[in-house]
Design an enzyme around this catalytic site. Structure first.
Site, PDB file in Angstrom:
ATOM      1  N   ARG A   1      38.582  27.359  36.583  1.00 21.85           N
ATOM      2  CA  ARG A   1      37.729  26.962  37.943  1.00 21.85           C
ATOM      3  C   ARG A   1      38.890  27.476  39.111  1.00 21.85           C
ATOM      4  O   ARG A   1      38.244  27.438  40.210  1.00 21.85           O
ATOM      5  CB  ARG A   1      37.321  25.580  37.856  1.00 21.85           C
TER       6      ARG A   1
ATOM      7  N   HIS B   1      23.254  63.135  47.006  1.00 18.31           N
ATOM      8  CA  HIS B   1      23.128  62.470  48.496  1.00 18.31           C
ATOM      9  C   HIS B   1      24.116  61.990  49.072  1.00 18.31           C
ATOM     10  O   HIS B   1      23.768  61.398  50.098  1.00 18.31           O
ATOM     11  CB  HIS B   1      21.492  61.551  48.261  1.00 18.31           C
TER      12      HIS B   1
ATOM     13  N   LYS C   1      33.786  44.999  36.169  1.00 17.93           N
ATOM     14  CA  LYS C   1      34.993  44.241  35.389  1.00 17.93           C
ATOM     15  C   LYS C   1      36.009  45.206  35.751  1.00 17.93           C
ATOM     16  O   LYS C   1      37.202  44.706  35.432  1.00 17.93           O
ATOM     17  CB  LYS C   1      34.417  44.980  34.008  1.00 17.93           C
TER      18      LYS C   1
ATOM     19  N   ASN D   1      37.100  18.998  45.767  1.00 15.86           N
ATOM     20  CA  ASN D   1      36.420  20.476  45.459  1.00 15.86           C
ATOM     21  C   ASN D   1      35.236  20.379  46.453  1.00 15.86           C
ATOM     22  O   ASN D   1      34.537  19.745  46.797  1.00 15.86           O
ATOM     23  CB  ASN D   1      35.796  20.363  44.085  1.00 15.86           C
ATOM     24  N   GLY D   2      35.176  21.637  46.960  1.00 17.17           N
ATOM     25  CA  GLY D   2      34.056  21.980  48.082  1.00 17.17           C
ATOM     26  C   GLY D   2      34.511  22.045  49.461  1.00 17.17           C
ATOM     27  O   GLY D   2      36.055  22.510  49.547  1.00 17.17           O
TER      28      GLY D   2
ATOM     29  N   GLU E   1      37.590  43.718  38.950  1.00 14.81           N
ATOM     30  CA  GLU E   1      38.169  42.576  38.571  1.00 14.81           C
ATOM     31  C   GLU E   1      39.548  42.339  37.809  1.00 14.81           C
ATOM     32  O   GLU E   1      40.549  41.685  38.071  1.00 14.81           O
ATOM     33  CB  GLU E   1      37.032  41.434  37.876  1.00 14.81           C
TER      34      GLU E   1
ATOM     35  N   GLU F   1      28.084  46.874  36.372  1.00 17.50           N
ATOM     36  CA  GLU F   1      28.689  45.868  35.747  1.00 17.50           C
ATOM     37  C   GLU F   1      30.058  46.395  35.156  1.00 17.50           C
ATOM     38  O   GLU F   1      31.140  45.690  35.487  1.00 17.50           O
ATOM     39  CB  GLU F   1      27.890  45.230  34.505  1.00 17.50           C
TER      40      GLU F   1
ATOM     41  N   LYS G   1      36.128  31.133  38.183  1.00 15.64           N
ATOM     42  CA  LYS G   1      35.089  31.227  37.275  1.00 15.64           C
ATOM     43  C   LYS G   1      33.841  30.718  37.999  1.00 15.64           C
ATOM     44  O   LYS G   1      32.783  31.452  37.948  1.00 15.64           O
ATOM     45  CB  LYS G   1      35.396  30.687  36.050  1.00 15.64           C
TER      46      LYS G   1
ATOM     47  N   CYS H   1      37.762  24.802  42.491  1.00 18.12           N
ATOM     48  CA  CYS H   1      38.654  23.841  42.337  1.00 18.12           C
ATOM     49  C   CYS H   1      38.152  22.983  40.867  1.00 18.12           C
ATOM     50  O   CYS H   1      36.936  22.521  40.850  1.00 18.12           O
ATOM     51  CB  CYS H   1      39.158  22.749  43.266  1.00 18.12           C
TER      52      CYS H   1
ATOM     53  N   TRP I   1      41.730  26.484  43.936  1.00 19.74           N
ATOM     54  CA  TRP I   1      41.376  27.863  44.466  1.00 19.74           C
ATOM     55  C   TRP I   1      41.178  27.620  45.934  1.00 19.74           C
ATOM     56  O   TRP I   1      40.268  27.090  46.532  1.00 19.74           O
ATOM     57  CB  TRP I   1      40.139  28.193  43.788  1.00 19.74           C
TER      58      TRP I   1
HETATM   59  C1  F6R Z   1      32.045  38.409  37.389  1.00 16.43           C
HETATM   60  C2  F6R Z   1      31.932  37.107  37.451  1.00 16.43           C
HETATM   61  C3  F6R Z   1      31.117  36.846  38.505  1.00 16.43           C
HETATM   62  C4  F6R Z   1      29.936  35.684  38.195  1.00 16.43           C
HETATM   63  C5  F6R Z   1      29.429  35.121  39.366  1.00 16.43           C
HETATM   64  C6  F6R Z   1      28.191  34.282  39.220  1.00 16.43           C
HETATM   65  O1  F6R Z   1      32.925  38.866  35.914  1.00 16.43           O
HETATM   66  O2  F6R Z   1      32.373  36.401  36.441  1.00 16.43           O
HETATM   67  O3  F6R Z   1      30.593  37.740  39.372  1.00 16.43           O
HETATM   68  O4  F6R Z   1      29.095  36.326  37.493  1.00 16.43           O
HETATM   69  O5  F6R Z   1      30.471  34.440  40.282  1.00 16.43           O
HETATM   70  O6  F6R Z   1      28.646  33.009  38.024  1.00 16.43           O
HETATM   71  P1  F6R Z   1      27.607  32.450  37.438  1.00 16.43           P
HETATM   72  O7  F6R Z   1      26.923  33.354  36.269  1.00 16.43           O
HETATM   73  O8  F6R Z   1      28.274  31.390  36.702  1.00 16.43           O
HETATM   74  O9  F6R Z   1      26.459  32.010  38.508  1.00 16.43           O
END
Ligand code: F6R
Length: 588
Positions: A27, A487, A468, A100-101, A471, A464, A583, A2, A74
């Site tokens: 966030r 396998h 993407k 937040n938390g 997500e 990765e 994020k 948040c 969030w």
């Molecule tokens: C994927 C993404 C998340 C972050 C993960 C770690 O697109 O953004 O998987 O990579 O939450 O975040 P950081 O790098 O900020 O520790």
């Protein structure tokens, strides 16, 4: 997760708070609210939706008053509803809070407070903070009230409270809280982005600090009530700005910033890189930890550090770190990679390793983040703020910095420094194929499952790419080591499946072609991403030839990001704010 913000000063608080929330919306973005103190009254407006929608609904920007708090949520405890949106207030509506938390002991506290006659309006853990403050505020001593409240809370949290008399308090415990100091007022925020437009003077509160802003003066205390001094730091964001420029979405803008990110990697602060590399090079075992996209970078870092710099490495997903501690000791180094530097799982891993006596190195985008501040040495990826929730340019920036570090550690035989400009040019060539990739997205729009195959250093890129796609488009996607196909995963392949093979012309190429033929026999559609065409591919996406094949991950991730982006657009999904995600994952 948040975002929280408070302001007290000479200006109208509401428009400032709304703008701050917009800057921090990445966030958390399922509901929004602000509380303004006007004429001795706490006026709360909150709703489900994003900042723009909620601002419009309530005309938030024009509420009068010079003191206020705000929040984007969030959801962790309690569904996404108006009642659960912040700010929360107690029974008398004299104090509003944003949080937040996670308050771990919120159930016990709630029961106790209900026993004392308090009535709760939401299902959140946060609301107990408002009721606790209210119950300790009988004598209007804001310092005592806040200390007593903090002493009762268990968990990792930061909160800000606004009192009906116009005072503000805030406190942090394992969640960030930062004061922005400006002429005639203060901000208090979970992120410097909350006030960076107005001031670059930041005071980073320490754990178990309490801030009180009263009559334009700031006082800081610890939980024991002792006055504490915290230095003012000048913060700066270099590189790109926070707006979308000519692009429709932040994510697309950030994808297009990547060539410049590659060019810049590792050129600044060579003294810091030396210190960092000295620690790394002197170590018996390096444990690399990270989450999500940053973990995929960790996998490539392991490959490069062990194969080229000959350093023994282990990778551990940060959330698994507390269960995997057998061999880490005070002669080990923990390398933590995190864009935000605030990911709770990563911070916890670093805390545990620090306790054991290991040195902490980190790679972050935010030099003032909690992770950077607890590290023995840290390097910045310097890609500017990343607003899109899905990591794109920060991944390339992390990767490029890792290449620069390993190049340095192995006397530049890796060829990253020498090839950087060329690599940036190659990235531009890939991005120039955007229209072609958009058309491929059109063909994949109905896909139920997409599998991405790669071997060796390309496997983390398969992971990765899959992340993407998941997500941004909500399509099931899975990264698989190509050699593992037979396998088990081959059982999943039929004529409705799409398989993306990441296949530059290196040692892995021929084996991948064998895998491609096995898949083709089962009727799946194959998309080959390579510098070399092959008749096994139904769709071919050409990568430029870049000579040093070990550098391919930097360019081969780009078409996958663009593909995921266009899949989102085709499916009418906002690529900047995918559902359920935030994020910065600051809760465990
Ligand atoms: C994927 C993404 C998340 C972050 C993960 C770690 O697109 O953004 O998987 O990579 O939450 O975040 P950081 O790098 O900020 O520790």
């Amino acid at each position: 997760m948040c975002s929280i913000i408070g302001y007290k000063g000479q200006l109208n608080a509401a428009p400032l708070l709304v703008d701050s929330l917009k800057q921090m919306e990445y966030r958390g973005y399922d509901s929004v609210g602000i509380a303004i103190i006007n004429d001795g009254k706490v006026i709360v407006r909150k709703s489900v939706g994003n900042v723009s929608n909620v601002t419009e609904k309530f005309n938030l920007g024009i509420m009068p008053g010079h003191t206020g708090i705000g929040h984007t949520r969030w959801a962790t405890h309690g569904r996404v509803t108006e009642e659960n949106a912040h700010p929360h207030y107690g029974c008398t509506n004299s104090i509003a809070i944003v949080h937040n938390g996670v308050i771990e002991n919120h159930r016990e506290l709630r029961n106790e407070l209900i026993g004392l006659g308090h009535r709760f309006k939401s299902d959140t853990d946060s609301e107990v903070i408002a009721h606790l403050l209210e119950s300790y505020y009988a004598k209007k001593d804001i310092k005592k009230t806040t200390i007593e409240t903090c002493r009762r809370l268990k968990g990792a949290y930061a909160f800000v409270a606004a009192f009906e008399d116009g005072r503000i308090c805030g406190s942090r415990c394992d969640q960030p809280l930062i004061i922005g100091s400006l002429d005639g007022g203060y901000f208090i925020s979970s992120d410097v982005l909350g006030f960076l437009k107005h001031t670059d003077k930041a005071i980073f509160l320490h754990n178990r600090d309490i801030a009180i802003i009263e009559s334009n003066a700031l006082q800081l205390f610890d939980f024991e009530g002792n006055a504490v001094n915290r230095e003012t730091t000048q913060v700066a964001w270099e590189g790109s700005s926070l707006d979308k420029g000519k692009y429709a979405f932040h994510t697309l803008k950030e994808i297009h910033e990547q060539p410049a990110v590659v060019e810049k990697a590792g050129i600044k602060k060579s003294g810091k890189i030396k210190e960092f590399c000295d620690i790394l090079g002197d170590t018996r075992t390096v444990y690399i930890t990270a989450s999500g996209t940053s973990y995929h970078c960790a996998l490539i870092a392991k490959y490069l550090l062990s194969n080229l710099a000959k350093i023994h490495c282990e990778t551990i997903v940060s959330s698994e770190f507390p269960y995997t501690l057998e061999s880490i000791d005070n002669s080990s180094v923990l390398l933590a990679i995190s864009q935000s530097g605030e990911t709770a799982d990563v911070l916890e891993a670093a805390r545990v390793a620090k306790q054991i006596g290991s040195k902490i190195l980190s790679i972050v985008n935010i030099p003032t983040s909690s992770l950077a501040r607890m590290s023995d040495s840290f390097l910045e990826i310097e890609c500017g703020p990343e607003v899109g929730v899905a990591a794109t340019k920060s991944f390339t920036a992390q990767l490029s910095l890792i290449y620069a570090i390993v190049d340095r550690l192995c006397n530049y035989v890796l060829g990253f420094q020498a090839n950087k400009i060329f690599l940036a040019e190659a990235s531009r060539e890939v991005l120039d194929q955007e229209t072609k990739i958009q058309a491929i997205a059109g063909k994949l729009r109905q896909a139920r499952d997409i599998y991405l195959l790669g071997r060796s250093i390309h496997y983390p890129i398969a992971l990765e790419g899959a992340l993407k796609i998941k997500e941004l488009s909500y399509i099931h996607a899975e990264g698989i080591v190509a050699g593992e196909l037979k396998h088990g995963p081959l059982a999943l392949i039929d004529k409705n499946t799409y398989v993306i093979i990441i296949n530059p012309d290196d040692r892995t190429h021929c084996d991948n072609i064998i895998s491609a033929r096995e898949i083709k026999t089962r009727g799946a559609t194959i998309i080959g991403i390579s510098n070399k065409p092959n008749e096994a591919y139904d769709i071919f996406l050409k990568l430029p030839f870049i000579g040093e094949s070990i550098l391919y991950p930097i360019i081969e991730v780009l078409p996958l990001q663009i593909l995921a982006y266009y899949l989102a657009l085709i499916k009418n999904i906002d690529p900047d704010y995918p559902r359920n995600l935030a994020k910065s994952v600051t809760v465990k």
